[in-house]
Design a protein around this motif. Structure first.
Motif, short mmCIF file in Angstrom:
data_model
loop_
_atom_site.label_atom_id
_atom_site.label_comp_id
_atom_site.label_asym_id
_atom_site.label_seq_id
_atom_site.Cartn_x
_atom_site.Cartn_y
_atom_site.Cartn_z
N THR A 1 62.94 72.56 30.88
CA THR A 1 61.92 71.52 30.89
C THR A 1 62.01 70.77 29.58
O THR A 1 61.95 71.38 28.50
CB THR A 1 60.52 72.13 31.08
OG1 THR A 1 60.49 72.82 32.34
CG2 THR A 1 59.45 71.06 31.06
N THR B 1 60.61 67.58 27.21
CA THR B 1 59.58 66.59 26.92
C THR B 1 60.14 65.61 25.91
O THR B 1 60.63 66.02 24.84
CB THR B 1 58.31 67.26 26.38
OG1 THR B 1 57.81 68.15 27.38
CG2 THR B 1 57.24 66.23 26.05
N VAL C 1 67.35 60.68 34.61
CA VAL C 1 67.11 62.11 34.73
C VAL C 1 66.27 62.35 35.98
O VAL C 1 65.35 61.58 36.26
CB VAL C 1 66.39 62.70 33.48
CG1 VAL C 1 67.31 62.66 32.26
CG2 VAL C 1 65.09 61.96 33.17
N VAL C 2 66.59 63.35 36.73
CA VAL C 2 65.91 63.70 37.99
C VAL C 2 65.61 62.45 38.84
O VAL C 2 64.53 62.30 39.39
CB VAL C 2 64.65 64.56 37.76
CG1 VAL C 2 65.01 65.90 37.15
CG2 VAL C 2 63.59 63.87 36.90
N LYS D 1 65.22 59.38 37.92
CA LYS D 1 64.33 58.38 37.31
C LYS D 1 64.95 57.81 36.04
O LYS D 1 65.74 58.46 35.37
CB LYS D 1 62.98 59.02 36.96
CG LYS D 1 62.24 59.57 38.16
CD LYS D 1 60.95 60.22 37.74
CE LYS D 1 60.24 60.81 38.96
NZ LYS D 1 59.03 61.52 38.60
N PRO E 1 62.80 56.54 33.29
CA PRO E 1 61.42 56.28 32.88
C PRO E 1 61.27 55.37 31.67
O PRO E 1 62.08 55.38 30.77
CB PRO E 1 60.90 57.68 32.55
CG PRO E 1 62.12 58.43 32.11
CD PRO E 1 63.22 57.91 33.00
N PHE F 1 57.28 61.81 28.28
CA PHE F 1 57.75 62.02 29.65
C PHE F 1 58.33 63.43 29.70
O PHE F 1 59.12 63.82 28.84
CB PHE F 1 58.84 61.00 29.99
CG PHE F 1 59.46 61.22 31.35
CD1 PHE F 1 58.80 60.82 32.50
CD2 PHE F 1 60.70 61.81 31.47
CE1 PHE F 1 59.37 61.03 33.75
CE2 PHE F 1 61.28 62.02 32.72
CZ PHE F 1 60.61 61.63 33.87
N THR F 2 57.91 64.19 30.71
CA THR F 2 58.38 65.56 30.87
C THR F 2 59.03 65.71 32.23
O THR F 2 58.51 65.21 33.23
CB THR F 2 57.20 66.55 30.74
OG1 THR F 2 56.61 66.40 29.45
CG2 THR F 2 57.67 68.00 30.90
N TYR F 3 60.17 66.40 32.26
CA TYR F 3 60.82 66.69 33.53
C TYR F 3 61.47 68.06 33.46
O TYR F 3 61.72 68.60 32.39
CB TYR F 3 61.85 65.62 33.90
CG TYR F 3 63.12 65.66 33.07
CD1 TYR F 3 64.26 66.34 33.53
CD2 TYR F 3 63.20 65.03 31.84
CE1 TYR F 3 65.42 66.37 32.77
CE2 TYR F 3 64.35 65.06 31.08
CZ TYR F 3 65.47 65.74 31.55
OH TYR F 3 66.62 65.78 30.80
N THR F 4 61.73 68.63 34.65
CA THR F 4 62.41 69.91 34.74
C THR F 4 63.65 69.76 35.60
O THR F 4 63.61 69.10 36.66
CB THR F 4 61.48 70.98 35.37
OG1 THR F 4 60.33 71.12 34.52
CG2 THR F 4 62.18 72.33 35.48
N SER F 5 64.73 70.33 35.14
CA SER F 5 65.98 70.33 35.88
C SER F 5 66.60 71.71 35.73
O SER F 5 65.94 72.64 35.23
CB SER F 5 66.92 69.23 35.35
OG SER F 5 68.03 69.07 36.23
N TYR G 1 70.74 61.17 25.21
CA TYR G 1 70.17 60.19 26.12
C TYR G 1 70.55 58.80 25.62
O TYR G 1 70.44 58.52 24.43
CB TYR G 1 68.65 60.27 26.17
CG TYR G 1 68.10 61.55 26.75
CD1 TYR G 1 68.45 61.97 28.03
CD2 TYR G 1 67.21 62.33 26.03
CE1 TYR G 1 67.94 63.14 28.57
CE2 TYR G 1 66.68 63.50 26.56
CZ TYR G 1 67.06 63.89 27.83
OH TYR G 1 66.55 65.05 28.36
#
Length: 124
Positions: free
Chosen positions: A31, A33, A66-67, A69, A71, A79-83, A98
């Protein structure tokens, strides 16, 4: 100390239920952030990863967003995402960058510091 206006934090988790050690399959979730501490908005456009396992195998991954998106992150926002990723060893690491675009049109490459992927209690 990180003086970048973009701050990256990573948390990892071993996915025991999805892994199969007998088949050399170790699944990890991460995850991330991304915090924008700048005075202008930024958009995440691309990502590049270097995924390393304990046997020295390196996998390079690159793509848009990422995922699914790309963003926009406003000033003071995050912005938080999990992969996830799959390794053939119970220990490995990831690092990357990035590709981002500032609101004013300037682009920036933001490094993602190396982080460890490890089955719990694999390291003493």
């Amino acid at each position: 100390m990180n003086n970048s206006p973009i701050n990256i934090q990573v948390e990892t988790q071993f996915m025991d239920a999805q892994s199969n050690p007998e088949q050399d399959q170790y699944v990890f979730a991460y995850t991330i952030t991304i915090a924008n501490n700048a005075q202008q908005s930024i958009q995440l456009l691309t990502r590049e990863w270097s995924i390393n396992d304990a046997d020295g195998k390196v996998t390079q991954v690159a793509g848009d967003g990422v995922v699914g998106k790309q963003p926009h992150i406003g000033p003071g926002e995050h912005f938080t995402y999990t992969s996830g990723t799959v390794l053939t060893t119970p220990l490995g690491s990831m690092q990357g960058s990035y590709g981002m675009l500032w609101e004013n049109g300037d682009d920036i490459e933001v490094p993602i510091p190396a982080f460890r992927l490890a089955v719990p209690n694999i390291l003493h």
